[in-house]
Design an enzyme around this catalytic site. Structure first.
Site, PDB file in Angstrom:
ATOM      1  NE  ARG A   1      15.220  27.774  64.888  1.00 46.56           N
ATOM      2  CZ  ARG A   1      14.568  27.456  63.774  1.00 46.56           C
ATOM      3  NH1 ARG A   1      13.288  27.761  63.633  1.00 46.56           N
ATOM      4  NH2 ARG A   1      15.172  26.818  62.796  1.00 46.56           N
TER       5      ARG A   1
ATOM      6  CG  HIS B   1      19.445  27.989  59.939  1.00 42.15           C
ATOM      7  ND1 HIS B   1      19.537  27.058  60.952  1.00 42.15           N
ATOM      8  CD2 HIS B   1      18.233  27.769  59.336  1.00 42.15           C
ATOM      9  CE1 HIS B   1      18.436  26.328  60.976  1.00 42.15           C
ATOM     10  NE2 HIS B   1      17.638  26.734  60.007  1.00 42.15           N
TER      11      HIS B   1
ATOM     12  CD  GLN C   1      17.663  24.631  55.940  1.00 46.23           C
ATOM     13  OE1 GLN C   1      16.883  24.581  56.875  1.00 46.23           O
ATOM     14  NE2 GLN C   1      17.469  23.923  54.829  1.00 46.23           N
TER      15      GLN C   1
ATOM     16  CG  ASP D   1      15.289  32.323  54.121  1.00 43.02           C
ATOM     17  OD1 ASP D   1      14.199  31.814  54.440  1.00 43.02           O
ATOM     18  OD2 ASP D   1      16.111  32.741  54.976  1.00 43.02           O
TER      19      ASP D   1
ATOM     20  CB  CYS E   1      15.866  27.066  54.625  1.00 42.31           C
ATOM     21  SG  CYS E   1      15.257  28.759  54.747  1.00 42.31           S
TER      22      CYS E   1
ATOM     23  NE  ARG F   1      17.779  21.740  58.751  1.00 44.56           N
ATOM     24  CZ  ARG F   1      17.197  22.577  59.635  1.00 44.56           C
ATOM     25  NH1 ARG F   1      16.036  23.112  59.359  1.00 44.56           N
ATOM     26  NH2 ARG F   1      17.790  22.893  60.764  1.00 44.56           N
TER      27      ARG F   1
HETATM   28  N1   CP Z   1      14.308  25.489  57.898  1.00 46.50           N
HETATM   29  C1   CP Z   1      14.036  25.599  59.216  1.00 46.50           C
HETATM   30  O1   CP Z   1      14.904  25.873  60.063  1.00 46.50           O
HETATM   31  O2   CP Z   1      12.736  25.372  59.527  1.00 46.50           O
HETATM   32  P1   CP Z   1      12.052  25.541  60.956  1.00 46.50           P
HETATM   33  O3   CP Z   1      11.977  27.011  61.247  1.00 46.50           O
HETATM   34  O4   CP Z   1      10.711  24.902  60.810  1.00 46.50           O
HETATM   35  O5   CP Z   1      12.903  24.837  61.983  1.00 46.50           O
HETATM   36  N1  NVA Z   2      15.838  33.456  57.483  1.00 48.45           N
HETATM   37  C1  NVA Z   2      14.788  32.650  58.071  1.00 48.45           C
HETATM   38  C2  NVA Z   2      15.195  31.209  58.107  1.00 48.45           C
HETATM   39  C3  NVA Z   2      14.127  30.281  58.635  1.00 48.45           C
HETATM   40  C4  NVA Z   2      14.553  28.847  58.661  1.00 48.45           C
HETATM   41  C5  NVA Z   2      14.472  33.168  59.449  1.00 48.45           C
HETATM   42  O1  NVA Z   2      15.397  33.439  60.211  1.00 48.45           O
HETATM   43  O2  NVA Z   2      13.289  33.319  59.773  1.00 48.45           O
END
Ligand code: CP
Ligand code: NVA
Length: 339
Positions: A106, A133, A136, A229, A270, A322
């Site tokens: 990530r 992502h 997700q 989101d 998400c 997830r």
């Molecule tokens: N939805 C999601 O990716 O959550 P986190 O940032 O907690 O991993």
């Molecule tokens: N768009 C958000 C998604 C988090 C799961 C971010 O990147 O922070």
């Protein structure tokens, strides 16, 4: 279906059949977990979870998924490895690939996860980049399938920052699997035209469609799924909050907007979501911008607390999914069980 050895970087790399297979495998693993059927299909394997950004769901999904499959897991947090500071991504990939059977990443740059996949020599899974992502979307689609029994033909609206990692990935997922996707956002927050062009072609062959509108009411009219989101994503500078609130305050998903969706509509997000004063950032934003924008004065931003807590909300089953979907991705790409 054989996905052994494949990385999971973007849904663009997978055929509709492969994505459907991963969703089906997730459903099977979920059922097995519910009835207590063990599925330790990958004993003796180990995975490493490399996070440059914070996470609750993704990290826990990879860890629990790995443990349920009989694997070991190492978490390396934002300050937990040499990568980026003293060691290149390419070298990190070559080191981790020699110790681990799979690597989750990530981070910020999408090119970093691509480079890891190129050099690790083992499957690399994208746990979120600034651009995509994809894990997700598998969880979101499993949730939709559980609700409606199908994905094809579902009317899906994404409201908010439609060119962030979620907007991009959901558009691709919908185009691949034949959902009718609408991006509901000010024009400057629509996905890049080059990605829209790719997705238009995919939608043409899957029976899905793409639509873009600046009008929230038109955008959610009679749809089955309303999705939103955060307005500001991880990694964006703090000073974009003001302009983003200015652009998106009229796109807050509240009860009134949900009334325009279909009677059977569900709400997805998400997560994490700003829907009250119980987070540091929510409180800060409310104090700073609440007078100018009453919508955010209670720490509610992209969605109201009422919608998150409503009967239509499926955000917590979605979060649980997830884990089942990420487990399926690891199992399929590490080749622990025949399809
Ligand atoms: N939805 C999601 O990716 O959550 P986190 O940032 O907690 O991993
Ligand atoms: N768009 C958000 C998604 C988090 C799961 C971010 O990147 O922070």
């Amino acid at each position: 279906m054989n996905l052994k050895g494949r990385s999971f970087i973007t849904l663009l790399d997978f055929t509709p059949e492969e994505i459907e297979y991963l969703i089906q495998l997730s459903a099977t693993l979920k059922k097995e977990k519910e009835v207590g059927t063990p599925h330790k299909h990958l004993p003796g394997k180990n995975v490493v979870l490399l996070f440059q950004k914070d996470s609750t769901r993704t990290r826990c999904a990879f860890e629990v998924g790995a443990f349920d499959l009989g694997m070991g897991a190492t978490y390396l947090g934002p300050s937990g490895s040499q990568m980026g500071k003293k060691e290149s991504v390419k070298d990190t990939a070559r080191v981790l690939g020699r110790m681990y059977d799979g690597v989750e990443f990530r981070g910020y740059l999408h090119t970093d996860v691509e480079q890891l996949a190129e050099y690790a020599g083992v499957p690399v899974w994208n746990g979120l980049t600034d651009m995509y992502h994809p894990t997700q979307v598998l969880a979101d689609f499993l949730t939709i399938q559980e609700e409606f029994g199908t994905l094809k033909g579902i009317k899906f609206s994404y409201v908010g920052d439609a060119r962030n990692n979620m907007g991009n990935s959901l558009m691709i997922g919908c185009a691949k699997l034949g959902l009718h996707f609408t991006a509901v956002a000010p024009r400057e927050l629509w996905p890049e035209q080059s990605l829209i062009d790719v997705c238009e072609k995919l939608a043409n062959s899957s029976g899905g469609s793409l639509r873009f509108t600046e009008d929230p009411i038109v955008g959610v009219q009679d749809v089955d799924v309303v999705y939103t989101d955060v307005w500001v994503s991880m990694g964006e500078p703090k000073d974009v909050w003001h302009s983003r609130i200015k652009q998106l305050h009229s796109y807050q998903v509240d009860r009134n907007l949900m009334r325009h969706a279909s009677e059977r509509a569900i709400f997805l997000h998400c997560l994490p979501a700003f829907h009250g004063m119980d987070t540091e950032i929510g409180t800060q934003i409310a104090q700073e911008f609440g007078a100018e924008y009453p919508q955010v004065s209670e720490g509610e931003m992209e969605v109201t607390n009422e919608v998150i807590e409503s009967k239509q909300s499926r955000v917590f089953p979605e979060a649980e999914n997830r884990m089942h979907t990420i487990k399926a991705v690891m199992l399929a790409t590490l080749g622990g069980r025949d399809a």
